[in-house]
Design a protein around this motif. Structure first.
Motif, PDB file in Angstrom:
ATOM      1  N   ASP A  94       0.864  -1.195   0.000  1.00 36.01           N
ATOM      2  CA  ASP A  94       0.000   0.000   0.000  1.00 36.01           C
ATOM      3  C   ASP A  94       0.895   1.238   0.000  1.00 36.01           C
ATOM      4  O   ASP A  94       1.371   1.664   1.055  1.00 36.01           O
ATOM      5  N   THR A  95       1.140   1.826  -1.170  1.00 34.17           N
ATOM      6  CA  THR A  95       2.022   2.989  -1.258  1.00 34.17           C
ATOM      7  C   THR A  95       1.439   4.237  -0.628  1.00 34.17           C
ATOM      8  O   THR A  95       2.172   5.178  -0.323  1.00 34.17           O
ATOM      9  N   SER A  96       0.117   4.256  -0.409  1.00 38.83           N
ATOM     10  CA  SER A  96      -0.488   5.428   0.235  1.00 38.83           C
ATOM     11  C   SER A  96      -0.259   5.414   1.738  1.00 38.83           C
ATOM     12  O   SER A  96      -0.414   6.438   2.402  1.00 38.83           O
ATOM     13  N   ARG A 107       6.030   4.799   3.228  1.00 40.71           N
ATOM     14  CA  ARG A 107       7.062   5.459   2.416  1.00 40.71           C
ATOM     15  C   ARG A 107       8.369   4.701   2.603  1.00 40.71           C
ATOM     16  O   ARG A 107       8.783   4.432   3.726  1.00 40.71           O
TER      17      ARG A 107
END
Length: 207
Positions: A187-189, A192
């Motif tokens: 989940d890139t949202s 980081r």
């Protein structure tokens, strides 16, 4: 009556000493985090059966701990200053009204406003500082939460991570951007990538 200038100077001095002390503690935590990252980068590959050489992976970007520490120090100093500016300025109480009769005594002085002499600073041990003003039954408080990176070790499935929590997953180091129970990389949202895992070395050739 409360000397407003001296109270503000004393309060700012107390807040500044507290911030400097906690920034020093934060520096130690970041130093420990740097050591952990260095250990990951220095990890020796395990020798396996020889195979064909794969395409070289991309080099990871080195993390500059001095830049991280400077950024955190600036954010802490800025948010504490903003919190202090938002506090009510102590004011002298109003004089009491004169008595109804000519011979009546003057009314008593009003209560002084809450000032820095009534201030206590509380730290939750992680990210939140609370400024509490207490005098008798009078109470007022304000909490400030700082975006500080905290190392939570190796990622654990289904565990809730808060913004700023840092974890190790598959040799890389990730920092949560929002509350999440997802896995870093999925989940890139929510995550980081801070430090990418170094590429494995080539197998040694037999003599």
């Amino acid at each position: 009556m409360l000397d407003t200038t001296k109270a503000l100077e004393a309060g700012w001095r107390k807040a500044r000493e507290y911030v400097d002390r906690n920034v020093s503690a934060l520096g130690k935590k970041l130093s420990a985090l740097g050591d952990r990252i260095a250990d990951l980068e220095a990890r020796q590959p395990e020798r396996g059966p020889r195979g064909e050489d794969g395409a070289p992976g991309r080099d990871g970007k080195d993390a500059d701990l001095n830049d991280v520490l400077r950024c955190v120090h600036e954010q802490v100093t800025s948010q504490v200053a903003t919190a202090i500016k938002g506090l009510p300025v102590p004011k002298d109480g109003r004089d009491g009204r004169d008595g109804q009769t000519i011979q009546g005594p003057p009314g008593r002085d009003g209560d002084d406003g809450l000032g820095f002499d009534d201030m206590n600073i509380e730290f939750d041990g992680e990210r939140t500082i609370t400024l509490a003003f207490v005098r008798g039954d009078r109470f007022k408080s304000k909490s400030v939460t700082f975006p500080i990176v905290l190392d939570r070790g190796v990622h654990k499935p289904n565990q809730l991570y808060e913004p700023g929590d840092g974890v190790t997953c598959k040799g890389s180091y990730w920092i949560a951007k929002k509350p999440t129970t997802t896995k870093p990389g999925d989940d890139t949202s929510a995550w980081r990538l801070a430090v990418r895992r170094g590429r494995d070395g080539k197998d040694a050739h037999n003599a």
